[in-house]
Design a protein around this motif. Sequence first.
Motif, PDB file in Angstrom:
ATOM      1  N   VAL A   1       8.960  -2.954  -5.915  1.00  0.00           N
ATOM      2  CA  VAL A   1       8.937  -1.581  -5.395  1.00  0.00           C
ATOM      3  C   VAL A   1       9.878  -1.466  -4.197  1.00  0.00           C
ATOM      4  CG1 VAL A   1       7.509   0.207  -4.315  1.00  0.00           C
ATOM      5  CG2 VAL A   1       6.619  -1.089  -6.260  1.00  0.00           C
ATOM      6  N   GLU A   2       9.831  -2.444  -3.305  1.00  0.00           N
ATOM      7  CA  GLU A   2      10.655  -2.394  -2.101  1.00  0.00           C
ATOM      8  C   GLU A   2      12.145  -2.440  -2.427  1.00  0.00           C
ATOM      9  OE1 GLU A   2       8.004  -4.326  -2.535  1.00  0.00           O
ATOM     10  OE2 GLU A   2       6.610  -3.746  -0.956  1.00  0.00           O
TER      11      GLU A   2
ATOM     12  N   LEU B   1      13.161   0.859  -3.982  1.00  0.00           N
ATOM     13  CA  LEU B   1      13.244   1.870  -2.935  1.00  0.00           C
ATOM     14  C   LEU B   1      14.577   1.757  -2.198  1.00  0.00           C
ATOM     15  CD1 LEU B   1      12.094   4.137  -1.208  1.00  0.00           C
ATOM     16  CD2 LEU B   1      10.858   2.399   0.104  1.00  0.00           C
ATOM     17  N   SER B   2      14.966   0.557  -1.869  1.00  0.00           N
ATOM     18  CA  SER B   2      16.259   0.336  -1.212  1.00  0.00           C
ATOM     19  C   SER B   2      17.406   0.829  -2.097  1.00  0.00           C
ATOM     20  CB  SER B   2      16.419  -1.153  -0.911  1.00  0.00           C
ATOM     21  OG  SER B   2      17.706  -1.430  -0.455  1.00  0.00           O
TER      22      SER B   2
ATOM     23  N   PHE C   1      11.862  11.252   2.225  1.00  0.00           N
ATOM     24  CA  PHE C   1      11.060  10.067   1.930  1.00  0.00           C
ATOM     25  C   PHE C   1       9.669  10.209   2.512  1.00  0.00           C
ATOM     26  CE2 PHE C   1       9.562   5.870   3.318  1.00  0.00           C
ATOM     27  CZ  PHE C   1       9.433   5.286   2.080  1.00  0.00           C
TER      28      PHE C   1
ATOM     29  N   LEU D   1       2.819   7.860   0.011  1.00  0.00           N
ATOM     30  CA  LEU D   1       2.929   6.403  -0.071  1.00  0.00           C
ATOM     31  C   LEU D   1       1.557   5.841  -0.406  1.00  0.00           C
ATOM     32  CD1 LEU D   1       4.887   5.819   3.251  1.00  0.00           C
ATOM     33  CD2 LEU D   1       5.822   5.572   0.958  1.00  0.00           C
TER      34      LEU D   1
ATOM     35  N   SER E   1       3.173   2.322  -4.683  1.00  0.00           N
ATOM     36  CA  SER E   1       3.985   3.401  -5.249  1.00  0.00           C
ATOM     37  C   SER E   1       4.416   4.343  -4.132  1.00  0.00           C
ATOM     38  CB  SER E   1       3.238   4.166  -6.342  1.00  0.00           C
ATOM     39  OG  SER E   1       2.112   4.824  -5.824  1.00  0.00           O
ATOM     40  N   VAL E   2       5.496   5.060  -4.426  1.00  0.00           N
ATOM     41  CA  VAL E   2       6.025   5.994  -3.442  1.00  0.00           C
ATOM     42  C   VAL E   2       6.599   7.204  -4.170  1.00  0.00           C
ATOM     43  CG1 VAL E   2       8.251   4.823  -3.362  1.00  0.00           C
ATOM     44  CG2 VAL E   2       7.572   6.249  -1.455  1.00  0.00           C
TER      45      VAL E   2
ATOM     46  N   MET F   1       9.095  10.594  -3.587  1.00  0.00           N
ATOM     47  CA  MET F   1      10.109  11.150  -2.696  1.00  0.00           C
ATOM     48  C   MET F   1      10.785  12.325  -3.383  1.00  0.00           C
ATOM     49  SD  MET F   1      12.654   7.935  -3.101  1.00  0.00           S
ATOM     50  CE  MET F   1      11.282   6.866  -3.411  1.00  0.00           C
TER      51      MET F   1
ATOM     52  N   ILE G   1       8.394   5.784  -7.675  1.00  0.00           N
ATOM     53  CA  ILE G   1       8.553   4.356  -7.938  1.00  0.00           C
ATOM     54  C   ILE G   1       7.140   3.781  -8.014  1.00  0.00           C
ATOM     55  CG2 ILE G   1       9.402   2.144  -7.080  1.00  0.00           C
ATOM     56  CD1 ILE G   1      11.433   3.734  -5.405  1.00  0.00           C
TER      57      ILE G   1
END
Length: 160
Positions: A15-16, A19-20, A35, A39, A49-50, A52, A71
């Motif tokens: 996920v990280e 996200l990047s 963003f 979250l 999960s996120v 945006m 995500i």
Amino acid sequence: MTMGIVLKNRLEHSVEKMLSDVIVSVFRSNLKLVFGNRLFYNKDGSLRSVEMTISDRPLYLGDTENFTFWIERIDEKYVNEKEDEEYDWVDEGKNLYQVGYIENIRDIEGIVYKFVYEYLKLNPNDYFWFEDYAFCYKDMEKLSKLPYNPDWCYTNPRLV
């Protein structure tokens, strides 16, 4: 409503990291990012999960083209041979899973195109699936050399 679904090999998903890559893709496509709409975290504090919003211009200006992008972490309890093969029609043996999605692409295909092209440039082993067709980086690269077609995501990329 037509969704755009990100398919990725489950062993390559974070996920990280995704996200990047989304942040870089938004920047490179000259779009805007809001963003932290929502979250969600795991009990261990890692990002689950996120949500945006990605738009063509700042939301405060109004009258923007935008989409909601999610995500998601792959829940290990759903990892099995049957699930590993669900998207074999896209790329057999790749163990593709749904790891993110655009909620609705209708009437905003232009900004979706910009974002997807940049995202797949960073992640050439991933796919974006829209209705009947899954697009890889090679498909987007081929489309980028042609005049823009607003129906690009509803057209078989192998026939272009």
